[in-house]
Enzyme design. Structure first.
Site, PDB file in Angstrom:
ATOM      1  N   ASP A 186     -39.255   5.596  -4.205  1.00 38.02           N
ATOM      2  CA  ASP A 186     -39.148   4.290  -3.601  1.00 38.02           C
ATOM      3  C   ASP A 186     -40.693   3.880  -3.211  1.00 38.02           C
ATOM      4  O   ASP A 186     -41.499   4.954  -2.816  1.00 38.02           O
ATOM      5  CB  ASP A 186     -38.116   4.038  -2.582  1.00 38.02           C
ATOM      6  N   CYS A 217       0.877  -1.268   0.188  1.00 37.28           N
ATOM      7  CA  CYS A 217      -0.038   0.214  -0.199  1.00 37.28           C
ATOM      8  C   CYS A 217       0.867   1.254   0.120  1.00 37.28           C
ATOM      9  O   CYS A 217       0.567   2.104  -0.710  1.00 37.28           O
ATOM     10  CB  CYS A 217      -0.753  -0.142   1.097  1.00 37.28           C
ATOM     11  N   CYS A 270     -17.645  43.563   1.984  1.00 37.64           N
ATOM     12  CA  CYS A 270     -18.152  43.263   0.659  1.00 37.64           C
ATOM     13  C   CYS A 270     -17.587  42.072  -0.022  1.00 37.64           C
ATOM     14  O   CYS A 270     -16.931  41.458   0.736  1.00 37.64           O
ATOM     15  CB  CYS A 270     -17.644  44.457  -0.208  1.00 37.64           C
TER      16      CYS A 270
END
Length: 841
Positions: free
Chosen positions: A516, A26, A90
Site C-alpha cells: 500500500d 433461521c 517424543c
C-alpha cells in the site's frame, strides 16, 4: 422442529452454539443444513438459547457439522483452551495426546506442541475442562489448564524436572561405570580380563553387573517402564516403550544366561548388562541436555514477561503512592522518573522525555515523548520525567497482546508438520516390526552369514535391540516446534509479530510483495517537502509569513506548513483579514504585509509570472507533487510543495526485497501520477493506482495468477498495508502484513504485524521465514533421515558384505544426540540477524 430419523443406540448427542440467528426461518435453515450432513440422525435448534443439538454417530466429524452451518450463512461459536501436558517425550506422545483430545465430543481441533509441552484445543459447544483432562490422563499423561498455572510455576516445574534428571544421570552414571569397566575393560585394557578373573571371578563379575544394572533399570530407568509399558499395553507404543522393550530384552537375556544358562543353546551364553545400563544412562543424559535446551527456546517469552515493572508510582488523593501493577486502573495518572520503565499503556499529560521502545518495536533509537504522545507499558524512560494517564491496563496492554500473539504463534503447526504427523503415527509400530523382523531373520538365516564361533541367538537379539533404540522418534516431535518457538521469539525482539504460525512457512514462498502507499511506503501525513525562495527573500521570513496565513486554515496542507514552521522554531505572527478563494488560494495581512499563497493561476491573476520557478516546478511535477506559490507585498516570494513523503526506510526496504529475488508492486487508491512518482523514487516494479478496496483484492488476484494469468499462476503474494483501510487485501493475500505503530497491534486481518512503521521489517520477516524453514529442514534430517539411515546398519544389513554393525550402546548415543542436535540447531535462530539479504529459498 424437524422429523428425526431412526436414532442408532451408538449415536452421540452434541451441542453447538450458533451465532447469527434472529428468527424461526433461521432456525429452519440451520436444522436443514445439519440434517443434510451424512450420518446425522436428528437436529434440533433452539433460538432462545442459540444452540443446536445434533444426534449422530461419533464417526461424523464435528468439522462437517461446523462446515454445514457456515455454508448456511451462520457461525458456530468456538472457544479455545490451553492445556499444560506432562509426561510427553517424543512425537508418538504428541500424536497420542492429539488423538484422545479430538475424540472428546465438542473438540474441533487439538494441536500439541512437544517443545512447549502444551495443547491448544478448539471447542464448539460447552466441553467441560475436566473431560479434556480426564481424556489425557487416561492416555497416560498429565494435564492441567494452562490458565491456572502461572509462569513462575512453569519455571519451577521445569527446574524441578531438570534437577530430577540431573540426579538420575549422576546415579545412573555411578552405577553404570563399574558395569562398563568390568565388561568392556577386557577389550580396551590389556590384561584386564585376567585380572577380573583372578580377583573377582567370572560368575561373580556377572552377578555384580546384574546387581548394578538392575539398580539402573529399576532406579533411574524406572521412568521408561512406568510410561512405556502402559503405552505398549494400550497398543500405542512410544519412545519409552522402545527403550523399555530394548533394555528389557538385553537385561532379560543376560539374566537367563546368568541364572539359567541351560535354557539357552550351546555357545549362546553371554551377558549384555552393560548394554542395558549404558543405553539408559545415555538416554537420560540426552533428556537432561534436551531439557536444558528446551528451556532456552522460551527465553523470548520469559523476557517479554519480565519487561513490565512490578509496581507503578500513581497519583492518588493522598499524593503519590507506589502500587502493584495489578492495582493500576484506567484513568490513573502515573509518574515516570528517568531510568524507570513505563508501567502500562497511556497518554503523556505533562513533562517530556525520550523513551526507548526497542523492546516493543525493535527500533534502537529512543522516541521523543511530549504532552499528548502515547507510551507503551514496558518501555524505558531514558531522560526526563513525565506523567501519563493510563489508557490500557492488564490484559489490554500492548505488551500483553504481544505475549499472547507470540504464544499463539509458538503453539501453531506449520503445513509441513502435517507430513511429519502422518509419519510419526506409524513410525514406532513400524520400528517394532522391523526389530522383530531383524530378530527372526538373523535367528533363521544368520548361521549362513556368521562365523561358526558367533552365537546366532545372541547376534539376533543384539541387532534387534539396536534397531529399537536407534529409531526412537524423540527428535521428530521437536524438529518443527522448537524452530517455531525460537524464530517467533526472535521475531518479536525485532518488532515482527507472527499472529498466525503458518505465515512463517508461507512467507518463505512469497514471489511478489505488494505494498500500500499511504502510511506504508509514505509517512501517511502531509509534510512540507520543498521551499525555494526568490532572490531578495529569506527562507525563514517567507516560511513564517506563509505559516501565519495558513494557521487560519483547516486544510491538511495548511497544517503541514504550520508544523514545519514550528519545527524550525519560527515565531508565527497573528494574521489579519484572512480570506480563502476556492481553486485559487488564501490571503491575509501579516505584520502589515500582504501575503497570498496559492496555485499558479492566483499568481497570474496578481500579475506575477511563476515561470521564474519553471525548473523547480518541473521537478516537483516529476515527483508527483503539486506546487504552491507565495507572494509578499505583490512580489513573487517562493515556490513550495506539501506532499506525503517516502519514509526514510522505504527505498532500502524495496532494494532489500529486490536483492532477495522478489518482485515489488504498489497498490493504491491515490491518483496514478503521484503513485508513479512515488514508485520511481522507491524503485518499485509495478503500480496499480486509483483503485478502491475491492480493486486491491482484484489486483492481488491478478498478481497471484488467480485471475487467469497463466504466467503468474501459483505465485504467492504478500500484501503490506496499514491493517485498517486495507483489511480486505490483507485477508486476500497469501500472507497479510500489517504496519503497526507500536500501539495498535490487535489487527485481526493480518498474519504478520510489524510493530514499528519501518518497512525494512518486511524483508526482515521474509529472511527470518527462509532461515526458519531451512532450520526446520535441517532438524527433520537429524530427526528422521539420520536415525532412519542407521536402522539398516543396526539391523545388520551391511554385516554380510562389509562386517559393519551398530552396537546398542552406540545406537543409544546416536538417538540421544539427534534430539540434542535438533535443539541446538533450533537455538541458532536466536542469533538471527537480517542485515544481509537472503536469496536462498
Amino acid at each position: 422442529m424437524n422429523t428425526p430419523r431412526t436414532v442408532s443406540p451408538a449415536a452421540a448427542v452434541r451441542t453447538l452454539a450458533i451465532a447469527g440467528m434472529n428468527c424461526a426461518s433461521c432456525v429452519a435453515h440451520v436444522e436443514k443444513a445439519l440434517l443434510k450432513v451424512e450420518g446425522v440422525q436428528a437436529a434440533s435448534v433452539n433460538l432462545a438459547t442459540e444452540t443446536a443439538t445434533v444426534t449422530a454417530p461419533a464417526a461424523v466429524p464435528l468439522s462437517a457439522l461446523i462446515a454445514a452451518v457456515d455454508k448456511a450463512g451462520y457461525e458456530v461459536r468456538r472457544d479455545t483452551l490451553e492445556l499444560d501436558i506432562e509426561g510427553m517425550s517424543c512425537a508418538a506422545c504428541v500424536g497420542r495426546v492429539e488423538k484422545v483430545l479430538q475424540r472428546v465430543p465438542g473438540v474441533v481441533t487439538a494441536n500439541v506442541n512437544l517443545a512447549a509441552r502444551r495443547a491448544h484445543v478448539e471447542l464448539a459447544g460447552g466441553v467441560p475442562t475436566a473431560a479434556l483432562v480426564e481424556a489425557v490422563q487416561k492416555a497416560g499423561f498429565g494435564a492441567r489448564p494452562a490458565a491456572e498455572v502461572g509462569e513462575g510455576v512453569r519455571e519451577a516445574d521445569a527446574a524441578a524436572e531438570e534437577a530430577a534428571l540431573r540426579r538420575a544421570v549422576w546415579i545412573a552414571l555411578a552405577l553404570t561405570l563399574p558395569v562398563f569397566v568390568l565388561e568392556m575393560g577386557a577389550h580396551l585394557i590389556p590384561g584386564m580380563h585376567d585380572w577380573v578373573m583372578a580377583t573377582i571371578g567370572h560368575r561373580e563379575s556377572w552377578l555384580l553387573q546384574f546387581v548394578l544394572t538392575s539398580a539402573v533399570m529399576f532406579g533411574p530407568g524406572l521412568r521408561f517402564f512406568r510410561k512405556g509399558v502402559p503405552a505398549l499395553l494400550r497398543g500405542a507404543p512410544d519412545m519409552n516403550a522402545l527403550v523399555a522393550v530394548g533394555t528389557s530384552a538385553a537385561w532379560g537375556y543376560s539374566v537367563v544366561a546368568l541364572f539359567a544358562p541351560a535354557l539357552l543353546p550351546a555357545g549362546t551364553v553371554n551377558v549384555y548388562f552393560e548394554a542395558a545400563a549404558v543405553i539408559i544412562t545415555l538416554i537420560l543424559l540426552g533428556r537432561l541436555l534436551e531439557a536444558r535446551a528446551r528451556g532456552r527456546t522460551s527465553d523470548a517469552i520469559r523476557r517479554l514477561m519480565r519487561i513490565q515493572p512490578r509496581t507503578a508510582r500513581v497519583r492518588r488523593d493522598a499524593g503519590v503512592v507506589e502500587l502493584p501493577i495489578a492495582e493500576v486502573a484506567v484513568g490513573d495518572v502515573v509518574e515516570v522518573r528517568p531510568g524507570e520503565k513505563v508501567a502500562v499503556d497511556g497518554e503523556v499529560v505533562e513533562g517530556a522525555s525520550f523513551v526507548d521502545e526497542s523492546m516493543i518495536t525493535g527500533e534502537p533509537v529512543p522516541v521523543e515523548k511530549g504532552a499528548g504522545a502515547t507510551v507503551v507499558g514496558g518501555t524505558l524512560n531514558t531522560r526526563g520525567a513525565f506523567a501519563f494517564r493510563a489508557t490500557r491496563v492488564g490484559a489490554d496492554t500492548v505488551l500483553a497482546q504481544i505475549i499472547r500473539m507470540v504464544e499463539a504463534a509458538q503453539g501453531a503447526k506449520l503445513p509441513i508438520q502435517a507430513l511429519v504427523d502422518k509419519v510419526t503415527m506409524v513410525f514406532v509400530p513400524v520400528v517394532m516390526g522391523v526389530a522383530a523382523l531383524t530378530f527372526l531373520a538373523w535367528l533363521l538365516f544368520g548361521a549362513a552369514w556368521l562365523p561358526a564361533d558367533v552365537p546366532v541367538l545372541t547376534f539376533a537379539l543384539v541387532n534387534a535391540v539396536a534397531v529399537l533404540i536407534v529409531a526412537c522418534p524423540c527428535a521428530m516431535g521437536l524438529a518443527t516446534p522448537t524452530s517455531i518457538m525460537v524464530a517467533t521469539g526472535r521475531a518479536a525482539q525485532m518488532g515482527v509479530l507472527f499472529r498466525k504460525g503458518d505465515a512463517l512457512q508461507l512467507l518463505r514462498d512469497a514471489a511478489v510483495v505488494a505494498l500500500d502507499k499511504t502510511g506504508t511506503l509514505t509517512v501517511g501525513k502531509p509534510q512540507l517537502t520543498d521551499l525555494v525562495v526568490a532572490e531578495g527573500f529569506a527562507r525563514a521570513d517567507v516560511l513564517a509569513c506563509v505559516a501565519a496565513v495558513e494557521r487560519a486554515s483547516e486544510h491538511p496542507i495548511a497544517e503541514a506548513i504550520v508544523v514545519a514552521a514550528r519545527a524550525e522554531g519560527l515565531e508565527i505572527a497573528a494574521a489579519e483579514g484572512f480570506g480563502a478563494e476556492p481553486g485559487y488560494g488564501v490571503r491575509a495581512r501579516v505584520g502589515g504585509e500582504r501575503v497570498e499563497v496559492g496555485a499558479d493561476r492566483l499568481m497570474r491573476r496578481l500579475g506575477l509570472e511563476p515561470g521564474v520557478f519553471a525548473d523547480t516546478a518541473s521537478r516537483l511535477a516529476d515527483e508527483g507533487k503539486s506546487p504552491l506559490y507565495a507572494a509578499i507585498d505583490g512580489r513573487l516570494a517562493a515556490i513550495l510543495a506539501v506532499a506525503d513523503p517516502l519514509k526514510p526506510s522505504s527505498v532500502a526496504a524495496v532494494r532489500a526485497l529486490h536483492d532477495m529475488g522478489l518482485k515489488v508492486a504498489m497498490i493504491t487508491g491515490d491518483n496514478a501520477r503521484t503513485a508513479r512518482a512515488i514508485a520511481r523514487q522507491a524503485g518499485i516494479d509495478e503500480v496499480v493506482a486509483e483503485v478502491l478496496p475491492d480493486g486491491k483484492v482484484a489486483a492481488l488476484r491478478r498478481l497471484a495468477g488467480r485471475a487467469g494469468d497463466g504466467e503468474a499462476a501459483g505465485r504467492r503474494v504478500a500484501f503490506v498495508g496499514d491493517g485498517i483501510n486495507d483489511a480486505p487485501a490483507l485477508a486476500e493475500a497469501d500472507v497479510g502484513i500489517a504496519i503497526g505503530t507500536g500501539t495498535d497491534v490487535a489487527i485481526e486481518s493480518a498474519d504478520v504485524v510489524l510493530m514499528s512503521g519501518d518497512l525494512t521489517g518486511v524483508p526482515r520477516a521474509i529472511a527470518l521465514s527462509r532461515a526458519t524453514m531451512r532450520n526446520i529442514g535441517q532438524n527433520l534430517f537429524w530427526a528422521f533421515a539420520y536415525n532412519s539411515a542407521l536402522i539398516p546398519l543396526a539391523a545388520g544389513v551391511f554385516y554380510p558384505a562389509f562386517g559393519a554393525l551398530l552396537s546398542p550402546v552406540f545406537a543409544a548415543a546416536a538417538m540421544s544426540m539427534s534430539s540434542v542436535f535438533v535443539l541446538g540447531n533450533a537455538l541458532r535462530l536466536r542469533r538471527f540477524a537480517a542485515d544481509a539479504p537472503q536469496t536462498a529459498g
